[in-house]
Design an enzyme around this catalytic site. Structure first.
Site, PDB file in Angstrom:
ATOM      1  N   LYS A 187       0.855  -1.200   0.000  1.00  0.00           N
ATOM      2  CA  LYS A 187       0.000   0.000   0.000  1.00  0.00           C
ATOM      3  C   LYS A 187       0.883   1.238   0.000  1.00  0.00           C
ATOM      4  O   LYS A 187       1.877   1.309   0.739  1.00  0.00           O
ATOM      5  CB  LYS A 187      -0.912  -0.018   1.221  1.00  0.00           C
ATOM      6  CG  LYS A 187      -1.948   1.105   1.259  1.00  0.00           C
ATOM      7  CD  LYS A 187      -2.832   1.006   2.504  1.00  0.00           C
ATOM      8  CE  LYS A 187      -3.936   2.037   2.525  1.00  0.00           C
ATOM      9  NZ  LYS A 187      -4.755   1.961   3.758  1.00  0.00           N
ATOM     10  N   SER A 199      -9.739   1.842   2.706  1.00  0.00           N
ATOM     11  CA  SER A 199      -8.839   2.576   1.840  1.00  0.00           C
ATOM     12  C   SER A 199      -7.787   1.713   1.150  1.00  0.00           C
ATOM     13  O   SER A 199      -7.202   2.151   0.157  1.00  0.00           O
ATOM     14  CB  SER A 199      -8.134   3.674   2.629  1.00  0.00           C
ATOM     15  OG  SER A 199      -7.283   3.126   3.621  1.00  0.00           O
ATOM     16  N   SER A 236     -10.005  -0.377   6.984  1.00  0.00           N
ATOM     17  CA  SER A 236      -9.376  -0.234   5.667  1.00  0.00           C
ATOM     18  C   SER A 236      -8.617  -1.457   5.162  1.00  0.00           C
ATOM     19  O   SER A 236      -8.187  -1.465   4.013  1.00  0.00           O
ATOM     20  CB  SER A 236      -8.430   0.975   5.660  1.00  0.00           C
ATOM     21  OG  SER A 236      -9.171   2.158   5.569  1.00  0.00           O
TER      22      SER A 236
END
Lengths: 95, 496
Positions: free
Chosen positions: B78, B153, B177
């Site tokens: 990420k 996210s 997330s």
């Protein structure tokens, strides 16, 4: 409570965000709905409840006070938007 | 190699047996990533760099050197985790040209374990969002249905694993997330206990809630990646020195006790009927496996979202104050006064205000504004301190529940993947996407989402299991009871 456009403009200045009059209008509406929504927290009686700042509460995390390696100046300055050999450059603070 | 990537565990077996090289694995994944580029999973992927990492590991393995636990296995990262010298943008214009001067501790651990850092994945800007639509790179598409969001996210990381663009991925979870995109993309995602994994080099959104964790197709892969990244870190004083089990080795050992709590509040209004039915079926699977099923109440859970949307924005407004165009990040070139009232401000203040206005997207600005308001003089007691008191009540609910059960079970997300654009108009509607995940962050407890079904229209459904602090070992082994009895973890979206 209800936030006015002027309240939101004041918060924007505190937050160092330049907002257009249109954005202030939009944020005023949206922030008011969110603030109304979170107001349900007031329903709960929390008298004498200790605030919880971290899910896992640690106290007094110590380490020996010895000098550790740190970023050298060149690496610290490498991402600066504006710089010279030794430091970060910003617009004048004082007139 | 087949079009679908094997799991990390099976890949490691073939790598160690010399049947395949990491360079072959990486080059096949690079081809696949190119074919799947419309999914917009990666915001940065360096073919030469990843191949060079793979060749170096292949050479070491061939020379008989001791290689790490993930040697040669690609892991998608990420874009919120700092990789030294590589783009790390948090999905934000603010950090478009940022190259971190150091590695996040989780990245250093991956490198030491021989993992191949396989690209940076798309995300909601600064990890604020539940759909990956708040990215300055545009949204990631759900590999199961390209008209739908992957969740967020960590949507890019979840989609990377779902689409077999990498067997493993790292995400971060501040309010759901990792777990929510795992559910929406049909993969496993685990949020460890707060403090289990170092946050050093994880670009902060809400520091008392943020936690990095693994994505994988199954529990063996998830356990393996957790084993590599877990542990205390002198660079993060909130990381905790609690014993770490060998999650992988113990995964197939049946749990000592199997008491599953079904959370009454997680089956209320707003829950999609198909999601509810799949989760009820999962609970029957546990019952058949010999579990004691007990209905449990978490009476304060309805206050999770409102408490979170005070605490997280408050911390965000403080954390993101560092992006002021001075030390790193975007600086506006035109700082002349633009709107009424700016003429009287010093040039330095105008520079900061203009840089932040240009660098941040709408959701980040909204949360900074909300947090600044909630912490401002006259309101801090009413909002921030009240939310922290409610937070202790939420934690108290969990402490009481875990005296009676080993895990709490429920849906991860109230709905399957929603349509792109469906929830962007109204921030509150988007916030409710995290209704079942958010309390675990406030309480600091670990949680996992595992695939437990598909809707009639072939969209994945996730089962969420929550456990007491530092009970990741138990959580994984109890999740494994379900995985062993079902084959949902073997389903793939069927991309070419």
């Amino acid at each position: 409570m209800s936030l006015s456009n002027a309240d939101v403009a004041k918060v924007a200045l505190l937050a160092r965000l330049r907002l257009s009059p249109g954005e202030i209008e939009t944020f005023t509406g949206q922030l008011n709905s969110i603030v109304d929504y979170v107001a349900q927290l007031q329903e709960l009686d929390t008298t004498d409840v200790e605030p919880l700042a971290h899910g896992i509460e640690l106290r007094n995390v110590f380490r020996d006070d010895v000098r550790q390696p740190a970023l050298d100046r060149e690496r610290a300055l490498a991402n600066a938007p504006k710089r010279n050999q030794v430091g970060f450059l910003v617009p004048a603070v004082l007139e | 190699m087949s079009s679908e990537t094997p799991t990390a565990v099976s890949l490691l077996a073939r790598l160690n047996a010399g049947e395949i090289t990491s360079a072959e694995v990486v080059s096949s994944l690079l081809d696949r990533a190119q074919r799947a580029s419309k999914l917009n999973v990666f915001v940065h992927l360096d073919p030469q760099g990843t191949l060079a990492q793979a060749r170096a590991i292949d050479a070491r393995r061939k020379a008989g050197e001791s290689v790490g636990r993930l040697a040669g296995v690609p892991v998608a990262i990420k874009d919120v985790l700092c990789v030294q010298g590589e783009p790390t943008t948090c999905g934000s214009r603010m950090l478009l040209n940022f190259r971190p001067p150091y590695d996040a501790t989780v990245i250093a651990k991956l490198k030491a374990a021989g993992a191949i850092l396989f690209g940076k994945t798309n995300m909601d800007e600064f990890a604020m969002g539940s759909s990956t639509e708040n990215s300055s790179y545009g949204p990631t598409l759900n590999p199961w249905d390209e008209s739908r969001v992957p969740g967020g996210s960590s949507g890019g990381s979840a989609a990377a694993v779902a689409a077999d663009l990498a067997p493993l991925a790292l995400g971060t979870d501040t309010g759901g997330s990792i777990r929510q995109p795992a559910a929406l993309c049909g993969v496993v995602g685990l949020k460890p206990t707060y403090g289990r994994v170092s946050r050093y080099g994880l670009i902060a959104y809400a520091s008392s809630l943020d936690q990095a964790g693994p994505f994988g197709h199954d529990l063996a892969d998830t356990a393996l990646l957790l084993s590599v990244i877990a542990g205390p870190d002198p660079h993060d004083s909130t990381s905790v020195d609690e014993p770490i089990a060998d999650y992988s080795a113990r995964l197939n050992t049946p749990p000592d006790t199997l008491r599953v709590g079904v959370v009454r509040e997680f089956f209320g209004a707003g829950l999609d009927a198909e999601v509810g039915a799949a989760v009820q079926e999962a609970i029957r699977v546990y019952e058949q496996a010999g579990a004691t099923i007990k209905e449990v109440s978490l009476p304060h859970s309805p206050y999770g979202i409102p408490a979170y949307y005070i605490v997280a924005p408050a911390e965000c407004s403080s954390n993101l104050a560092r992006y002021d165009g001075t030390i790193y990040g975007h600086r506006a070139s035109d700082i002349s006064p633009r709107y009424p009232g700016e003429e009287g401000l010093p040039p330095l203040v105008r520079m900061m205000m203009a840089s932040r206005a240009e660098g941040f997207g709408a959701e980040v600005k909204r949360r900074i504004m909300l947090g600044t308001f909630a912490l401002s003089a006259g309101y801090a007691d009413q909002y921030y301190n009240k939310a922290l008191q409610v937070r202790r009540r939420i934690r108290g609910d969990f402490d009481a529940a875990f005296k009676e059960v080993d895990v709490l079970a429920g849906p991860t997300s109230p709905t399957p993947a929603f349509k792109l654009g469906e929830r962007t108009a109204d921030p509150l509607t988007m916030y409710l996407s995290d209704i079942y995940t958010i309390t675990a962050n406030l309480a600091g407890i670990p949680g996992i989402s595992i695939p437990c079904g598909l809707t009639k229209t072939n969209l994945p459904i996730g089962l969420q299991l929550l456990a007491a602090p530092f009970a990741e070992d138990k959580l994984l082994r109890i999740a494994r009871v379900f995985e062993r009895a079902t084959d949902w973890h073997l389903k793939r979206p069927g991309l070419v």
